[in-house]
Design an enzyme around this catalytic site. Structure first.
Site, PDB file in Angstrom:
ATOM      1  N   ASP A 275      34.609  40.397  35.801  1.00  0.00           N
ATOM      2  CA  ASP A 275      34.199  39.904  37.117  1.00  0.00           C
ATOM      3  C   ASP A 275      33.918  38.399  37.062  1.00  0.00           C
ATOM      4  O   ASP A 275      33.670  37.839  35.990  1.00  0.00           O
ATOM      5  CB  ASP A 275      32.917  40.621  37.576  1.00  0.00           C
ATOM      6  CG  ASP A 275      33.144  42.106  37.765  1.00  0.00           C
ATOM      7  OD1 ASP A 275      34.289  42.497  38.024  1.00  0.00           O
ATOM      8  OD2 ASP A 275      32.167  42.863  37.638  1.00  0.00           O
TER       9      ASP A 275
HETATM   10  N1  URA Z   1      32.496  46.145  34.082  1.00  0.00           N
HETATM   11  C1  URA Z   1      31.970  45.443  35.116  1.00  0.00           C
HETATM   12  O1  URA Z   1      31.223  45.978  35.926  1.00  0.00           O
HETATM   13  N2  URA Z   1      32.273  44.148  35.215  1.00  0.00           N
HETATM   14  C2  URA Z   1      33.055  43.494  34.339  1.00  0.00           C
HETATM   15  O2  URA Z   1      33.281  42.303  34.486  1.00  0.00           O
HETATM   16  C3  URA Z   1      33.591  44.230  33.270  1.00  0.00           C
HETATM   17  C4  URA Z   1      33.305  45.560  33.162  1.00  0.00           C
END
Ligand code: URA
Length: 241
Positions: A101
């Site tokens: 993310d």
């Molecule tokens: N899981 C998440 O919630 N966010 C990420 O960036 C990677 C795995």
């Protein structure tokens, strides 16, 4: 003869899934003719054109990046935000293996080796991804068990995981938890903690298979050496047995 979407990914143009999207959209030509059939087979002599680019073999490149916060894990961004590709100078068309993310930090592998990218992302190969999450509150034993055995996220049960509490901050009512998973569903770690009633305040990916961030500060990257690439393929082949 191989399926066209696999060949496009192996050329390093994009992932197999993205190649399927491009096929459906009519963006792929074989020997000058538009092909939309996902199972279409091509051989080494066929000329493949994707979005107007004739595919030519590229040297395989593998880059390990310590992604900072505030960067998107895509090749381009319609909101003009910085992408992981902006952080790694390369003459090849690289793309990220899986996603972190915008506000998640840590390990991202970038490559034009579509075959390896696919193998690493496929849950059946059970490649370990290690995340360190700062969460609100403190996990109960039953919540740890639930996370480890698999919990429902949007109606689908997650596969088994491993949970380890690294630190508890009673004063601020937060804790640092290590979570090891094999899957890569969208926002999976945040959704898993949310499902047991804990908000994720910070998230970092610390390891993918045997690859770690040792020696890489935030924003820094390095190339994998041939031995590491071979070791990645070996890990996948071993898991397939
Ligand atoms: N899981 C998440 O919630 N966010 C990420 O960036 C990677 C795995």
């Amino acid at each position: 003869m191989e399926r066209i979407q696999k060949v496009i990914a192996n050329y390093g143009y994009c992932s197999r899934r993205k190649a399927e999207e491009l096929l459906i959209k009519g963006k792929v030509k074989v020997n000058g003719e538009i092909i939309t059939e996902l199972g279409f087979k091509v051989g080494p002599k066929d000329i493949i054109e994707v979005e107007g680019h004739i595919l030519e073999k590229q040297e395989k490149e593998y880059i390990l990046l310590n992604k900072p916060r505030g960067v998107v894990t895509t090749v381009s961004d319609d909101k003009n935000r910085k992408t992981v590709i902006d952080l790694v100078p390369s003459n090849n068309r690289l793309y990220p293996v899986g996603r972190l993310d915008y506000n998640t930090t840590g390990l991202v592998l970038l490559t034009n080796d579509g075959e390896l990218a696919n193998l690493l992302m496929h849950p059946k190969n059970e490649i370990e991804k290690v995340y360190i999450a700062k969460i609100k509150g403190i996990l109960s034993v039953s919540n740890i068990n639930n996370l480890e055995q698999g919990i429902l996220i949007e109606g689908i049960k997650t596969s088994k995981s491993k949970v380890k509490i690294r630190k508890i901050d009673k004063k601020n009512n937060s804790s640092i938890v290590e979570l090891i998973i094999h899957e890569g569903k969208n926002h999976q770690v945040k959704k898993m903690f949310n499902a047991v009633g804990h908000e994720v305040l910070k998230l970092k990916r610390e390891r993918l298979a045997f690859l770690t961030l040792t020696g890489l500060d935030s924003g820094q990257f390095r190339h994998l050496n041939p031995k590491e690439v071979k070791q990645l393929y070996n890990e996948i082949l071993n898991s397939e047995r």
